[in-house]
Write an enzyme that holds these catalytic residues in place. Structure first.
Site, PDB file in Angstrom:
ATOM      1  CE  LYS A 194      52.673  32.712  35.895  1.00 42.34           C
ATOM      2  NZ  LYS A 194      51.568  33.241  36.692  1.00 42.34           N
ATOM      3  NE  ARG A 196      48.822  32.399  49.155  1.00 41.11           N
ATOM      4  CZ  ARG A 196      49.321  32.080  47.976  1.00 41.11           C
ATOM      5  NH1 ARG A 196      49.694  30.843  47.737  1.00 41.11           N
ATOM      6  NH2 ARG A 196      49.472  32.989  47.043  1.00 41.11           N
ATOM      7  CB  SER A 220      49.583  26.857  42.048  1.00 44.16           C
ATOM      8  OG  SER A 220      48.194  27.004  42.202  1.00 44.16           O
TER       9      SER A 220
HETATM   10  P1  ADP Z   1      48.288  34.085  40.636  1.00 48.08           P
HETATM   11  O1  ADP Z   1      48.806  33.498  39.373  1.00 48.08           O
HETATM   12  O2  ADP Z   1      47.623  35.427  40.482  1.00 48.08           O
HETATM   13  O3  ADP Z   1      49.238  34.006  41.820  1.00 48.08           O
HETATM   14  P2  ADP Z   1      46.913  31.889  41.802  1.00 48.08           P
HETATM   15  O4  ADP Z   1      46.150  30.945  40.933  1.00 48.08           O
HETATM   16  O5  ADP Z   1      48.157  31.406  42.431  1.00 48.08           O
HETATM   17  O6  ADP Z   1      47.079  33.192  40.961  1.00 48.08           O
HETATM   18  O7  ADP Z   1      45.972  32.446  42.963  1.00 48.08           O
HETATM   19  C1  ADP Z   1      44.736  33.058  42.725  1.00 48.08           C
HETATM   20  C2  ADP Z   1      44.205  33.637  44.017  1.00 48.08           C
HETATM   21  O8  ADP Z   1      44.106  32.602  44.995  1.00 48.08           O
HETATM   22  C3  ADP Z   1      45.049  34.710  44.656  1.00 48.08           C
HETATM   23  O9  ADP Z   1      44.193  35.669  45.250  1.00 48.08           O
HETATM   24  C4  ADP Z   1      45.815  33.997  45.720  1.00 48.08           C
HETATM   25  O10 ADP Z   1      46.176  34.856  46.788  1.00 48.08           O
HETATM   26  C5  ADP Z   1      44.766  33.001  46.168  1.00 48.08           C
HETATM   27  N1  ADP Z   1      45.347  31.834  46.817  1.00 48.08           N
HETATM   28  C6  ADP Z   1      46.270  31.004  46.317  1.00 48.08           C
HETATM   29  N2  ADP Z   1      46.576  30.031  47.222  1.00 48.08           N
HETATM   30  C7  ADP Z   1      45.811  30.272  48.311  1.00 48.08           C
HETATM   31  C8  ADP Z   1      45.668  29.661  49.613  1.00 48.08           C
HETATM   32  N3  ADP Z   1      46.383  28.602  49.958  1.00 48.08           N
HETATM   33  N4  ADP Z   1      44.796  30.199  50.467  1.00 48.08           N
HETATM   34  C9  ADP Z   1      44.077  31.288  50.111  1.00 48.08           C
HETATM   35  N5  ADP Z   1      44.166  31.923  48.946  1.00 48.08           N
HETATM   36  C10 ADP Z   1      45.027  31.430  48.047  1.00 48.08           C
END
Ligand code: ADP
Length: 150
Positions: free
Chosen positions: A41, A90, A127
């Site tokens: 990645k 979400r 993100s």
């Molecule tokens: P990944 O690379 O596994 O997608 P992330 O860093 O994007 O990991 O997300 C990690 C966790 O945080 C996941 O469970 C994701 O659903 C949660 N998450 C990401 N953004 C939000 C948000 N805005 N509200 C709630 N949970 C979130």
């Protein structure tokens, strides 16, 4: 000790992650925010930066630890003796995706996944959207915790 692992890429940590972690605090004795390293990645922020953002965000919260890991999340959970995986939800797409992973983890191990629904105010944050706003020089400051505001 009721210990949970909150795994993710955190590229970078957002107010959505922050909301989930803060709200999970009363449920656990310790939460390890675990940054998964995937060599295939491409990340916007280095592993050191992503780790520092999270550490600074929670510097006054002794129940929160930050770690990095490679490989299976379940394997990391065994290494740190965590019985729970914490995830945020979400929308229905998150649910479908998470359901398959949680079933698999539960099938292969005894780990329970604990889901928290995102707060309405942060449900739209991801993100990848934050990275897009940063790349295009938009104002991302209200989407992320203070240490990410670089
Ligand atoms: P990944 O690379 O596994 O997608 P992330 O860093 O994007 O990991 O997300 C990690 C966790 O945080 C996941 O469970 C994701 O659903 C949660 N998450 C990401 N953004 C939000 C948000 N805005 N509200 C709630 N949970 C979130």
């Amino acid at each position: 000790m009721r210990r949970a692992v909150f795994p993710g890429s955190f590229d970078p940590i957002t107010n959505g992650h922050y909301d989930i972690i803060k709200r999970a605090l009363p449920l656990f004795d310790e939460i390890i925010v675990a940054i998964g390293v995937n060599s295939d990645k491409k990340y916007m922020f280095s592993l050191e930066e992503r780790k520092r953002f999270i550490e600074e965000t929670f510097r006054n919260e002794p129940k929160i630890k930050v770690a990095t890991y490679e490989g299976l999340t379940t394997e990391f959970c065994f290494q740190v003796d965590a019985k729970f995986i914490l995830r945020g939800l979400r929308n229905p797409a998150d649910f479908e995706f998470e359901k398959a992973i949680a079933h698999t983890n539960r099938f292969l191990t005894k780990l329970e996944t604990v889901f928290l629904l995102t707060a309405a105010s942060t449900s739209f944050i991801s993100s990848s959207i934050v990275r897009d706003v940063i790349r295009n020089k938009g104002d991302y400051t209200r989407l992320v915790p203070q240490p990410v505001r670089i």
